[in-house]
Design a protein around this motif. Structure first.
Motif, PDB file in Angstrom:
ATOM      1  N   TRP A 158      -1.189  -2.516  -6.138  1.00  0.00           N
ATOM      2  CA  TRP A 158      -2.240  -2.429  -7.065  1.00  0.00           C
ATOM      3  C   TRP A 158      -2.946  -1.127  -7.195  1.00  0.00           C
ATOM      4  N   SER A 159      -2.223  -0.167  -6.654  1.00  0.00           N
ATOM      5  CA  SER A 159      -2.830   1.145  -6.945  1.00  0.00           C
ATOM      6  C   SER A 159      -3.218   1.569  -7.945  1.00  0.00           C
ATOM      7  N   LEU A 210       0.716  -1.065   0.033  1.00  0.00           N
ATOM      8  CA  LEU A 210      -0.122   0.017  -0.017  1.00  0.00           C
ATOM      9  C   LEU A 210       0.932   1.320   0.201  1.00  0.00           C
ATOM     10  N   TYR A 242      -5.348   4.934   1.832  1.00  0.00           N
ATOM     11  CA  TYR A 242      -4.408   4.378   1.030  1.00  0.00           C
ATOM     12  C   TYR A 242      -4.772   4.657  -0.558  1.00  0.00           C
ATOM     13  N   THR A 288      -6.005   3.924  -4.325  1.00  0.00           N
ATOM     14  CA  THR A 288      -6.486   3.129  -5.120  1.00  0.00           C
ATOM     15  C   THR A 288      -6.507   3.588  -6.651  1.00  0.00           C
ATOM     16  N   THR A 344      -9.271  -3.009   3.720  1.00  0.00           N
ATOM     17  CA  THR A 344      -8.993  -2.338   2.449  1.00  0.00           C
ATOM     18  C   THR A 344     -10.064  -3.326   1.516  1.00  0.00           C
ATOM     19  N   ARG A 345     -10.241  -2.386   0.429  1.00  0.00           N
ATOM     20  CA  ARG A 345     -11.103  -3.085  -0.681  1.00  0.00           C
ATOM     21  C   ARG A 345     -10.720  -4.294  -1.146  1.00  0.00           C
ATOM     22  N   TRP A 346      -9.321  -4.570  -0.822  1.00  0.00           N
ATOM     23  CA  TRP A 346      -8.798  -5.916  -1.399  1.00  0.00           C
ATOM     24  C   TRP A 346      -8.553  -6.985  -0.415  1.00  0.00           C
TER      25      TRP A 346
END
Length: 790
Positions: A471-472, A341, A350, A352, A381-383
């Motif tokens: 992955w941002s 992150l 964070y 995204t 987080t979303r992940w």
């Protein structure tokens, strides 16, 4: 007169004390027997569609007869609870992070850590995602569990010892049992990826490449070719990584590969038209066994299914349905990723693909026995959940199949009515379990391999699942799961044989789909392959013999090396060792001293060479670098060092490699004879490989705890060979069966069916497992009959 009166009072007091003791022991016995399972009779007024009959043989193996699948599940849940409820409770609490409610504050640290996964929430979501037919079965199973628990006169004895009451079963608990298997079979915190990243950043490139081979001569895939190991020696001297002595630092020991063996042969290689499959699943060994044997008539399919169930779940895990038979081994593929992150505003946000977003904080309330509850915050987080910081202090997030509803389901039940091996493959691909090598055979002689469990579809150019990634930007992500048609498959191979042993199975595009995570070295898998290729026709006994094979092929070259080292002029101690090494049994024989010496010599050489680098990394990346997840291929670079003897990598303090290896041998003998004060003759392999299979509470019960343990006896077997055996790890079961010929099938299980020390089934069958004697897959003559009635 006073003396006579005093003697009378002493006599009376003795009688009273004895009477109180008898009454106390009688009450204790009455309490203990109150938690024994009901074996005979009938129980009325149960939520069933029709009668359910449960018969048991002398070993306690049950056969369930019912007219509907939910009723079958009710019967299975009933006997699971009566024989194994405490085990089921531990499994659900283990993954839910609810151990503190049983054991108090001593378990709080574990619960706080495991709550990061929020498996109870995920279990509820997984239940809601089930198709209606599976929910009906799960609902009936849950009712059966609670009926079985309530029908015990007293709760299982463990609860009396702990001073708590058992809580009823709910449907999500079954999913929690599956999540416990994820925790047992896969890395819980992406340790392999974080450790590999630390190596990449903290080591010179030459040492990183040297210590991370993909494979080599021990490979034995069933599709594709073995890797060729051809690494360049590093230029950076080994001495650069020497660290100060630390008694708590890394010390190499052969890893125990939690995973299993399985193999199969085509019908042309058996005495039947049917193909044949073998399985022995390697897990921790406890009282009771992780598996519970059962047979039931499959409603609507005119067949029976027999094998091993997992208490807490309503499906057959491995076994045979008279048309197909199947087996598992842990695939060691890649079922998770680590996301690095970028954060700002004191780590409150964070990055995204949609910009900066705040972390979601959820509070988990942890109940604690005899104390107030504790609130533990989970950062999400979303992940996925945040699992900690890497060696550079950057937050890491875990993306794991187990976190999705697709990761836990009851698709295994669909195998019950399958007729052909190839038709089982799409079911395997949709089954929510920890990723497994799935080997299936049928009565027509066919065999197949594929992956059971969901395979993530990784998207984005340059996606390397072996390393943490950012992955941002939206460049890398999971795009759902592969369809069954996309799964790697091997069907009726030309060799007419399939073999698995937790090592790499396939190559090329198929390997990319499965992923590379923690494959075993391959020596065990290769030994199985070679044994299968040596014979032309196999029986169930042949398969059992292979399961018990403890020949130390992997260590043969180390034995030759140690023998050559000891052949040099040496002390009396080394001369004694030379005698044992030169005359070793060539196998992990419990009576052999030479095997233990060769094994320890190899471990100590690894520790003094590659171990220097691992200790350096451990010091540079504390709490991140986990050697056990990174050293499975260490055999290749270390063997290259001891055979090429590069001066640049000679361990510090030695003038040449011969001197170094002799010093290692001398140190090994000194540790065994001087520190222990016993001659080498007493250091047999069996002495160091003595069974320690016991109930989780055995050591907390004075005097009576010994009745909750299996006999402590020396055993053959070790790692790197088919007969995997450690004191408390090994083959939890052994199976060999050809579908349609179950009457000739073999099944072993360590310990017995019941967890209760007074049960006639507490250790029934254990001797066959210890001695490797064939025991039948199917239940024998009926000894007990229980009817469950609406």
């Amino acid at each position: 007169m006073r003396l006579v009166t005093g003697l009378r009072w002493i006599k009376r007091l003795t009688v009273l004390v004895s009477l109180a003791l008898v009454i106390g022991l009688g009450f204790f016995y009455w309490q203990l027997t109150g938690s024994l399972a009901t074996l005979d009779g009938q129980r009325l007024g149960l939520p069933l569609h029709a009668d359910v009959t449960i018969t048991r043989d002398q070993q306690g193996l049950p056969t369930i007869t019912a007219t509907t699948r939910p009723d079958t599940a009710f019967g299975l849940g009933y006997i699971h609870a009566q024989d194994r409820f405490f085990q089921m409770d531990l499994l659900r609490r283990n993954s839910a992070g609810e151990m503190s409610a049983l054991f108090g504050a001593v378990a709080l640290g574990y619960d706080q850590r495991i709550r990061v996964h929020q498996f109870r929430q995920r279990g509820n979501a997984a239940v809601n995602a089930l198709p209606q037919a599976h929910r009906d079965v799960l609902h009936a199973y849950t009712l059966g569990v609670n009926a079985g628990l309530s029908d015990l006169r007293n709760p299982p004895f463990e609860y009396s010892l702990l001073g708590v009451e058992p809580t009823p079963w709910v449907p999500a608990d079954t999913m929690l049992v599956l999540y416990s298997m994820y925790l047992d079979l896969q890395p819980n915190w992406n340790e392999q990826e974080a450790s590999r990243a630390a190596m990449l950043d903290l080591l010179p490139a030459d040492w990183f490449n040297f210590l991370q081979p993909e494979g080599g001569e021990w490979d034995a895939p069933i599709s594709g070719t073995p890797y060729v190991y051809a690494a360049d020696l590093p230029e950076t001297p080994l001495a650069q990584f020497s660290t100060a002595p630390d008694p708590l630092a890394y010390r190499y020991a052969d890893p125990f590969d939690v995973g299993s063996n399985s193999w199969s042969v085509a019908g042309s290689r058996t005495r039947y038209p049917a193909a044949m499959v073998a399985n022995d699943m390697h897990l921790g060994l406890r009282v009771p066994n992780i598996w519970y044997r059962a047979t039931w008539a499959v409603p609507g399919h005119d067949r029976s299914i027999s094998g091993a169930t997992l208490p807490g779940t309503p499906a057959m895990v491995v076994g045979s349905n008279e048309h197909i038979a199947w087996a598992f081994t842990n695939s060691n593929g890649d079922y998770h990723d680590t996301i690095l992150l970028q954060t700002r505003r004191d780590d409150s946000e964070y990055l995204t693909p949609d910009g900066w977003v705040p972390f979601e904080i959820q509070n988990e309330v942890i109940a604690i026995k005899d104390a107030e509850p504790v609130v533990s915050a989970v950062k999400r987080t979303r992940w996925g959940p945040v699992i900690g910081r890497n060696h550079n202090g950057q937050w890491m997030v875990m993306r794991w199949v187990a976190h999705d509803p697709a990761g836990a389901n009851l698709m295994l039940m669909e195998l019950e009515g399958v007729d052909k091996a190839v038709d089982a493959l799409p079911i395997a691909a949709q089954t929510g379990v920890p990723g497994q090598n799935f080997v299936v055979v049928d009565k027509d002689g066919n065999q197949a391999w594929s992956i059971m469990g969901r395979l993530p579809r990784r998207a984005g150019e340059g996606f390397d699942g072996r390393l943490p990634m950012d992955w941002s930007t939206g460049t890398h992500f999971w795009n759902g799961y592969l369809t069954p048609e996309e799964y790697p498959r091997v069907i009726n191979p030309a060799t007419e044989r399939i073999w698995t042993g937790n090592a790499r199975m396939v190559s090329g595009a198929d390997l990319e789909r499965v992923g590379t995570a923690e494959y075993a070295l391959g020596a065990r898998q290769q030994q199985i392959r070679n044994r299968l290729l040596q014979n032309q026709v196999f029986t169930e006994q042949d398969f059992l013999d292979l399961q018990m094979d403890n020949q130390a092929i992997f260590l043969e070259r180390w034995q030759a090396l140690l023998s050559a080292v000891l052949a040099q002029p040496n002390s009396a101690e080394l001369a004694d060792a030379q005698q044992y090494v030169d005359n070793w049994a060539g196998r992990a024989d419990k009576n052999d001293v030479g095997y233990w010496l060769v094994k320890r010599f190899r471990e100590k050489v690894i520790n003094a060479t590659a171990g220097e680098v691992f200790r350096y990394l451990e010091q540079q990346a504390p709490n991140v670098f986990v050697t056990s997840h990174i050293n499975r291929m260490v055999e290749y670079p270390v063997w290259q060092l001891v055979t090429e003897e590069p001066a640049a990598h000679l361990p510090a303090g030695y003038t040449d490699w011969t001197t170094f290896l002799r010093a290692i041998a001398f140190e090994m003998v000194q540790e065994l004879t001087q520190n222990g004060g016993e001659p080498l003759a007493q250091h047999t392999w069996g002495r160091h490989n003595t069974l320690a299979i016991e109930h989780p509470l055995a050591n907390n019960i004075p005097l009576l705890g010994r009745f909750l343990k299996m006999p402590a006896e020396p055993m053959h077997g070790d790692t790197f060979m088919p007969n995997i055996q450690r004191p408390d790890n090994g083959a939890s079961q052994r199976m060999a069966v050809a579908p349609g010929h179950e009457e000739n099938g073999i099944f072993h299980m360590a310990t017995g069916q019941s967890a209760h020390p007074l049960s006639p089934f507490f250790d029934r069958g254990h001797r066959d497992w210890v001695e490797g004697q064939p025991s039948p897959l199917l239940p024998g003559e009926t000894r007990y009959r229980l009817r469950l009635l609406p």
